[in-house]
Design an enzyme around this catalytic site. Structure first.
Site, PDB file in Angstrom:
ATOM      1  N   GLY B   7     -52.110 -18.437  53.027  1.00 13.27           N
ATOM      2  CA  GLY B   7     -51.679 -19.539  53.881  1.00 13.27           C
ATOM      3  C   GLY B   7     -51.305 -19.008  55.252  1.00 13.27           C
ATOM      4  O   GLY B   7     -50.526 -18.066  55.357  1.00 13.27           O
ATOM      5  N   GLY B   9     -50.281 -21.152  57.902  1.00 16.91           N
ATOM      6  CA  GLY B   9     -49.594 -22.197  58.661  1.00 16.91           C
ATOM      7  C   GLY B   9     -48.308 -21.633  59.247  1.00 16.91           C
ATOM      8  O   GLY B   9     -48.157 -20.418  59.414  1.00 16.91           O
ATOM      9  N   GLY B  10     -47.363 -22.511  59.544  1.00 16.47           N
ATOM     10  CA  GLY B  10     -46.092 -22.084  60.148  1.00 16.47           C
ATOM     11  C   GLY B  10     -45.393 -21.030  59.324  1.00 16.47           C
ATOM     12  O   GLY B  10     -44.890 -20.029  59.861  1.00 16.47           O
ATOM     13  N   LEU B  11     -45.364 -21.206  57.998  1.00 20.72           N
ATOM     14  CA  LEU B  11     -44.649 -20.249  57.155  1.00 20.72           C
ATOM     15  C   LEU B  11     -45.355 -18.904  57.085  1.00 20.72           C
ATOM     16  O   LEU B  11     -44.729 -17.849  57.193  1.00 20.72           O
ATOM     17  CB  LEU B  11     -44.446 -20.811  55.747  1.00 20.72           C
ATOM     18  CG  LEU B  11     -43.554 -22.053  55.630  1.00 20.72           C
ATOM     19  CD1 LEU B  11     -43.394 -22.470  54.172  1.00 20.72           C
ATOM     20  CD2 LEU B  11     -42.188 -21.820  56.275  1.00 20.72           C
ATOM     21  N   LYS B 116     -41.359 -26.326  46.174  1.00 17.84           N
ATOM     22  CA  LYS B 116     -40.242 -27.242  46.293  1.00 17.84           C
ATOM     23  C   LYS B 116     -40.109 -28.229  45.127  1.00 17.84           C
ATOM     24  O   LYS B 116     -39.012 -28.562  44.735  1.00 17.84           O
ATOM     25  CB  LYS B 116     -40.352 -28.010  47.608  1.00 17.84           C
ATOM     26  CG  LYS B 116     -40.120 -27.071  48.805  1.00 17.84           C
ATOM     27  CD  LYS B 116     -39.714 -27.794  50.052  1.00 17.84           C
ATOM     28  CE  LYS B 116     -40.941 -28.344  50.734  1.00 17.84           C
ATOM     29  NZ  LYS B 116     -40.632 -28.819  52.089  1.00 17.84           N
ATOM     30  N   ALA B 182     -48.624 -29.660  56.706  1.00 18.90           N
ATOM     31  CA  ALA B 182     -48.564 -29.844  55.251  1.00 18.90           C
ATOM     32  C   ALA B 182     -47.138 -30.130  54.807  1.00 18.90           C
ATOM     33  O   ALA B 182     -46.896 -30.984  53.952  1.00 18.90           O
ATOM     34  CB  ALA B 182     -49.103 -28.599  54.546  1.00 18.90           C
ATOM     35  N   THR B 183     -46.177 -29.414  55.403  1.00 21.82           N
ATOM     36  CA  THR B 183     -44.773 -29.591  55.031  1.00 21.82           C
ATOM     37  C   THR B 183     -44.313 -31.016  55.310  1.00 21.82           C
ATOM     38  O   THR B 183     -43.612 -31.635  54.499  1.00 21.82           O
ATOM     39  CB  THR B 183     -43.903 -28.589  55.825  1.00 21.82           C
ATOM     40  OG1 THR B 183     -44.371 -27.280  55.537  1.00 21.82           O
ATOM     41  CG2 THR B 183     -42.438 -28.688  55.434  1.00 21.82           C
ATOM     42  N   GLU B 186     -45.555 -33.254  52.753  1.00 20.71           N
ATOM     43  CA  GLU B 186     -44.765 -33.114  51.514  1.00 20.71           C
ATOM     44  C   GLU B 186     -43.456 -33.888  51.632  1.00 20.71           C
ATOM     45  O   GLU B 186     -42.983 -34.478  50.667  1.00 20.71           O
ATOM     46  CB  GLU B 186     -44.465 -31.631  51.225  1.00 20.71           C
ATOM     47  CG  GLU B 186     -45.663 -30.863  50.671  1.00 20.71           C
ATOM     48  CD  GLU B 186     -45.255 -29.518  50.078  1.00 20.71           C
ATOM     49  OE1 GLU B 186     -44.427 -29.500  49.143  1.00 20.71           O
ATOM     50  OE2 GLU B 186     -45.760 -28.485  50.568  1.00 20.71           O
ATOM     51  N   HIS B 190     -41.733 -37.775  49.707  1.00 25.00           N
ATOM     52  CA  HIS B 190     -40.430 -38.053  49.088  1.00 25.00           C
ATOM     53  C   HIS B 190     -39.859 -39.405  49.509  1.00 25.00           C
ATOM     54  O   HIS B 190     -38.872 -39.863  48.934  1.00 25.00           O
ATOM     55  CB  HIS B 190     -39.415 -36.965  49.474  1.00 25.00           C
ATOM     56  CG  HIS B 190     -39.658 -35.637  48.835  1.00 25.00           C
ATOM     57  ND1 HIS B 190     -39.369 -35.387  47.517  1.00 25.00           N
ATOM     58  CD2 HIS B 190     -40.155 -34.482  49.334  1.00 25.00           C
ATOM     59  CE1 HIS B 190     -39.672 -34.128  47.237  1.00 25.00           C
ATOM     60  NE2 HIS B 190     -40.163 -33.559  48.325  1.00 25.00           N
TER      61      HIS B 190
END
Lengths: 323, 323
Positions: B7, B9-11, B116, B182-183, B186, B190
């Site tokens: 991955g 992305g940001g992370l 998560k 993506a986060t 996610e 919720h």
């Protein structure tokens, strides 16, 4: 998990009370300066609680007087899995020597202490090889500080690439100081002009006099506390970046300040920030020290069962909740 | 320790930036949806940082396009010791399936995720036997929450004989939501009326529209967060005693609230109290998630080297600081 406790002062008694509320642990042996008590089907925590200050567990049902109660407990080494050393550590080498006796006496299991002083902990860490060779797992510094708050610092450090400072500032309130005679003397030893030997030599009346000079409060700065060497060992920061101090009120169960661990660091993207871990004021020293110590004793057993032996600090491990 | 990140992305990018500031870790492989890059002498974190949103690491020096970048990384399994799965976990079974591929592909080492959702984590825990049999050590839920804050809860629990409630309330501020496409989806999943599938199906314009309805802020209550199953597994409390929620501001880097874990419990002496762990506002989601994940990856390697295999949650282990 069958448990032996060395020391029947405030901490030993509180640990017994906690164990009585757990199903995964059973207290089978307790030693103090006057003797020991052993019961393979469990020791009554309330009977232990009723042993008066100045008395001995040897007066309990099944108790025995002994001038070497620790030696007696070591002889019973096959009767328990874990040992909580809730002994006052005056002088510094006392607990390290006790640990050595357990190992050389053939005990192979889990041990924890609630040691506070850096020099004592360094002696414990020096036993690493001995404990590895003899298949013992020892977690050291497993009280509140070092212990709960040191582990919180090691956790808080994860957000940062550089830790600048760990500051632990505790508040303790005890209604009656004579439930914690040894602990208070250890604290007095941190005051300017005192050391371990001069504090240990104080009579109760002299302790009263020292406390009376400050309305029963002891305010301690830059204490020699093993949080420093534990965080250094865990790779969190250098020992001189760690400061520990606090206020103990010996005449009031209410905490004079909220116990707080503050870690200051720099993030990977260059931000300076602080994480805080704050203990609820209603939690006593006994709850924070003994609950944590038993959680670490459970973890020490977990490591032992997996063949991980040696000495570790509480900043290196997560305590394992005891149900 | 040589690291592969899945991955970009940001992370993934933040993790690479952190690794670049450490001497104990080296990044050697990165995969994303478009391809992968491998360099046994180290990947340049700044070059990775410059891969634009919508681009791929395959455009980097030495990068290769691939329709199965994860398979390519698995083929390189002898070139790294640890894997950080910084993948968006939509659908729930995606990361569990990736883990299974690694194990079945013969990788024997350390893995962490920053998962998560409860249901996804349960699938991960179901892989415990498979990972034990294949000598892999997987730590799951190693971000901020679950992760840093869940571990803080497990630590805080030590002062109490009964935990009544663990409440995690987070604040996240991001200047540009499209670094965390993506986060954000996610998180939208919720919100009332949304689920994982409907959130994943949103176009960027539709995400903008959802965010616009609340001035760029998403306030989430009673999120399905794996902190619950992790704390239950660690013996801290029942899963229904854990609540997670928070506020994400997608238009402002400043956190709208301070991220706080509050644990309420009863001590052995009958006192109700609360311990709190509060993150500094200046620490970003990236710092709190990725720093923690790498600390846990180091711990996973430590466990692996000692023959402790299987799946563990972050509430069961202390991360090991990476120098």
């Amino acid at each position: 998990m069958k448990i032996a406790i060395l020391g029947a002062g405030g901490l030993g008694k509180a640990a017994a009370q906690i164990i009585a509320q757990k199903t995964q642990m059973q207290l089978v042996a307790v030693a103090d300066a006057g003797g020991f008590v052993f019961n393979p089907t469990g020791i009554d925590a309330n009977e232990l609680q009723n042993v008066k200050v100045g008395g001995s567990v040897s007066q309990m049902q099944g108790g025995q007087r002994s001038s070497d109660a620790i030696g007696e407990i070591i002889n019973l080494k096959d009767e328990y899995d874990g040992v909580f050393l809730a002994l006052p550590n005056l002088p510094n080498e006392f607990i390290p020597c006790v640990v050595q006796r357990f190992v050389e006496g053939g005990f192979q299991g889990a041990l924890v202490d609630a040691l506070k002083r850096t020099r004592a902990m360094e002696m414990i860490f020096d036993l690493d090889g001995l404990l590895q060779d003899n298949k013992c797992t020892f977690l050291s510094g497993c009280g509140a500080t070092p212990g709960l708050l040191t582990a919180a610092a090691a956790l808080a450090a994860q957000s940062f690439v550089k830790v600048e400072k760990v500051h632990i500032w505790w508040g303790v309130g005890i209604a009656r100081w004579d439930d914690y005679k040894a602990t208070i003397r250890e604290d007095i030893a941190h005051l300017p002009g005192w050391d371990v030997d001069s504090a240990k030599a104080l009579s109760d009346a002299e302790v009263e006099e020292v406390l009376g000079q400050s309305d029963g409060k002891l305010t301690l700065y830059n204490m020699e506390h093993a949080d420093d060497v534990m965080l250094e060992r865990a790779g969190v920061c250098e020992r001189d970046q760690v400061t520990v101090g606090g206020v103990m009120d010996t005449r009031n169960a209410k905490k004079p300040v909220s116990t707080t661990m503050t870690l200051t660091g720099i993030t990977f993207d260059g931000q300076r920030s602080e994480h805080k871990f704050i203990l609820g004021d209603e939690t006593t020293m006994a709850a924070n020290v003994c609950g944590t110590a038993l959680g670490y004793l459970h973890r020490a057993q977990w490591l032992h069962q997996r063949g991980v032996y040696g000495v570790f600090g509480s900043a290196e491990m997560m305590p394992l909740t005891v149900k």
